[in-house]
Scaffold this motif. Structure first.
Motif, PDB file in Angstrom:
ATOM      1  N   CYS A  68      18.916 123.963 -46.105  1.00 45.69           N
ATOM      2  CA  CYS A  68      19.094 124.759 -44.886  1.00 45.69           C
ATOM      3  C   CYS A  68      18.504 124.047 -43.677  1.00 45.69           C
ATOM      4  O   CYS A  68      19.067 124.080 -42.582  1.00 45.69           O
ATOM      5  N   ASN A 128      23.024 125.999 -43.218  1.00 40.60           N
ATOM      6  CA  ASN A 128      22.170 127.095 -42.765  1.00 40.60           C
ATOM      7  C   ASN A 128      23.000 128.216 -42.134  1.00 40.60           C
ATOM      8  O   ASN A 128      22.798 129.401 -42.431  1.00 40.60           O
ATOM      9  N   ASN A 129      23.956 127.838 -41.305  1.00 42.63           N
ATOM     10  CA  ASN A 129      24.804 128.848 -40.665  1.00 42.63           C
ATOM     11  C   ASN A 129      25.620 129.630 -41.691  1.00 42.63           C
ATOM     12  O   ASN A 129      25.774 130.846 -41.579  1.00 42.63           O
ATOM     13  N   ASN A 172      23.391 132.132 -43.396  1.00 37.18           N
ATOM     14  CA  ASN A 172      23.112 133.281 -42.528  1.00 37.18           C
ATOM     15  C   ASN A 172      24.300 134.216 -42.434  1.00 37.18           C
ATOM     16  O   ASN A 172      24.150 135.433 -42.434  1.00 37.18           O
ATOM     17  N   GLN A 226      24.380 138.167 -43.397  1.00 34.90           N
ATOM     18  CA  GLN A 226      24.866 139.207 -42.484  1.00 34.90           C
ATOM     19  C   GLN A 226      25.879 140.104 -43.196  1.00 34.90           C
ATOM     20  O   GLN A 226      25.820 141.324 -43.110  1.00 34.90           O
ATOM     21  N   CYS A 265      19.571 131.352 -30.355  1.00 34.23           N
ATOM     22  CA  CYS A 265      19.447 130.940 -31.756  1.00 34.23           C
ATOM     23  C   CYS A 265      19.774 129.464 -31.929  1.00 34.23           C
ATOM     24  O   CYS A 265      19.132 128.752 -32.695  1.00 34.23           O
ATOM     25  N   ASN A 283      15.681 131.168 -34.119  1.00 32.47           N
ATOM     26  CA  ASN A 283      16.687 131.336 -35.165  1.00 32.47           C
ATOM     27  C   ASN A 283      16.038 131.704 -36.502  1.00 32.47           C
ATOM     28  O   ASN A 283      16.480 132.619 -37.195  1.00 32.47           O
ATOM     29  N   ASN A 284      14.965 131.022 -36.829  1.00 23.42           N
ATOM     30  CA  ASN A 284      14.268 131.313 -38.085  1.00 23.42           C
ATOM     31  C   ASN A 284      13.710 132.727 -38.092  1.00 23.42           C
ATOM     32  O   ASN A 284      13.772 133.425 -39.112  1.00 23.42           O
ATOM     33  N   ASN A 297      16.530 135.162 -38.719  1.00 26.31           N
ATOM     34  CA  ASN A 297      16.931 135.146 -40.127  1.00 26.31           C
ATOM     35  C   ASN A 297      15.936 135.877 -41.013  1.00 26.31           C
ATOM     36  O   ASN A 297      16.321 136.599 -41.932  1.00 26.31           O
ATOM     37  N   LEU A 306      16.495 139.520 -40.656  1.00 32.69           N
ATOM     38  CA  LEU A 306      17.694 139.923 -41.379  1.00 32.69           C
ATOM     39  C   LEU A 306      17.429 140.021 -42.878  1.00 32.69           C
ATOM     40  O   LEU A 306      17.855 140.966 -43.539  1.00 32.69           O
ATOM     41  N   GLN A 307      16.695 139.067 -43.396  1.00 31.27           N
ATOM     42  CA  GLN A 307      16.328 139.108 -44.814  1.00 31.27           C
ATOM     43  C   GLN A 307      15.572 140.386 -45.128  1.00 31.27           C
ATOM     44  O   GLN A 307      15.854 141.073 -46.105  1.00 31.27           O
TER      45      GLN A 307
END
Lengths: 192, 192
Positions: free
Chosen positions: A115, A122-123, A126, A130, B115, B122-123, B126, B129-130
């Motif tokens: 990542c 990485n994208n 993600n 999502q 991001c 960005n991290n 993420n 989101l996790q």
DNA sequence: GTAAAAACTTGATATAGATCAAGAGTTTGA
DNA sequence: TCAAACTCTTGATCTATATCAAGTTTTTAC
């Protein structure tokens, strides 16, 4: 077997030849026979796992010994316990194979390395997360608003093909109802 | 008001002064009076929204006119409809303020720009989101395995403080039960 | 190929939680 | 400051789904 994952990567991310090879260099193949465990409650999950063939279920067992299916994953999906992975704590879940199954594993360190090294990877990761989150939200919404029958119709509509390869008992559990209730619903809806 | 978000950022991500300023340059302040909508069903959601003060609820309305609360969000949390945002499709949800509320908005284009420009940002996104995904999984698990009483106890244990600022009717809806049932459960558990 | 195990169906009965109804508190806004 | 509009409580009744039980069909494994 790896070709299936390669095809998935090619569809989901724009990778150079070198990047693809870098990813492949970390891939670990694994086969599970039907009923074999990928993860058992109490273990700490350490991988990112992609299914190239077959089907697994993620479930918990309560004090009474009843199983509660949290999710099914088939080929071209990911599986694992993100909570155990992220917090490095013993898992509350079991994951086992419903069919003979083939997977590609990455240790989480390697996966994180990929990542960091490969932005396109990485994208992709993600974007998957999502979509997983959205799917989870929709499932919560369904569980709050739908009747048992509606939940079943929603399920077969959303995941056609699942009903034929997964035992009804497990589908019932996934939908939060007993196998008897699901059996009766199927009888009713078949009539219509 | 922006300081609250700045403090959050400082805790969650290692940012340079320049990066912090870049983020702030895109921030839009918004205030909602109690009962005011942030998003209405049918609209397309276009922001990433952080709450600095107050509380909002996300809910759907079914054909019978009943409301089903999907989530509550308070200060230091994010809110919005990720499905509508990601797929740019009309939302099935309403979001309105339970209390007078203050938010920081970013248009999604700007948010994505940040991001891309700022890896630490960005991290952070993420990681959030996790955690959201894990929380959603846990909620699904609770809805499959717990009784009404257990769901309520689990809720007040997990979110102490919520019970006192959110009307019981809404909590009942969030937990997938009627207000009457929740009222009886509270009476019973108060005894113990 | 066959016995054992697992999966599914169907019926009878039980129950958690829903619905309906009405009264008591509490909040809101002109 | 007071009427209207919510919010919560409590009781009576109902219902969707669970539980228990027994029989049938399908799958598995030697």
């Amino acid at each position: 077997m790896y070709e299936i994952f390669q095809k998935y990567l090619d569809e989901k991310a724009e990778l150079t030849q070198a990047e693809s090879e870098r990813i492949q260099s970390f891939a670990i193949s694994k086969k599970l026979r039907k009923r074999q465990y990928l993860l058992q409650e109490g273990d700490i999950w350490k991988y990112d796992a992609f299914i190239t063939q077959g089907c697994v279920r993620t479930y918990t067992v309560d004090e009474k010994g009843s199983e509660h299916v949290n999710s099914f994953s088939i080929e071209n999906w990911w599986t694992g316990d993100r909570e155990s992975l992220m917090l490095q704590q013993p898992s509350r879940f079991n994951i086992d194979a419903i069919e003979d199954t083939e997977l590609i594993l990455f240790t989480h360190e390697n996966f994180e390395l990929l990542c960091r090294e490969i932005p396109a990877f990485n994208n992709m990761v993600n974007a998957i997360l999502q979509r997983s989150f959205i799917a989870a939200q929709n499932r919560i919404q369904a569980s709050l608003t739908l009747t048992a029958e509606e939940k079943y119709l929603n399920f077969i509509n959303k995941y056609p093909g699942f009903a034929s390869r997964i035992p009804q008992t497990m589908i019932a559990s996934y939908l939060g109802m007993t196998p008897e209730t699901l059996s009766r619903i199927r009888k009713q809806t078949a009539k219509k």
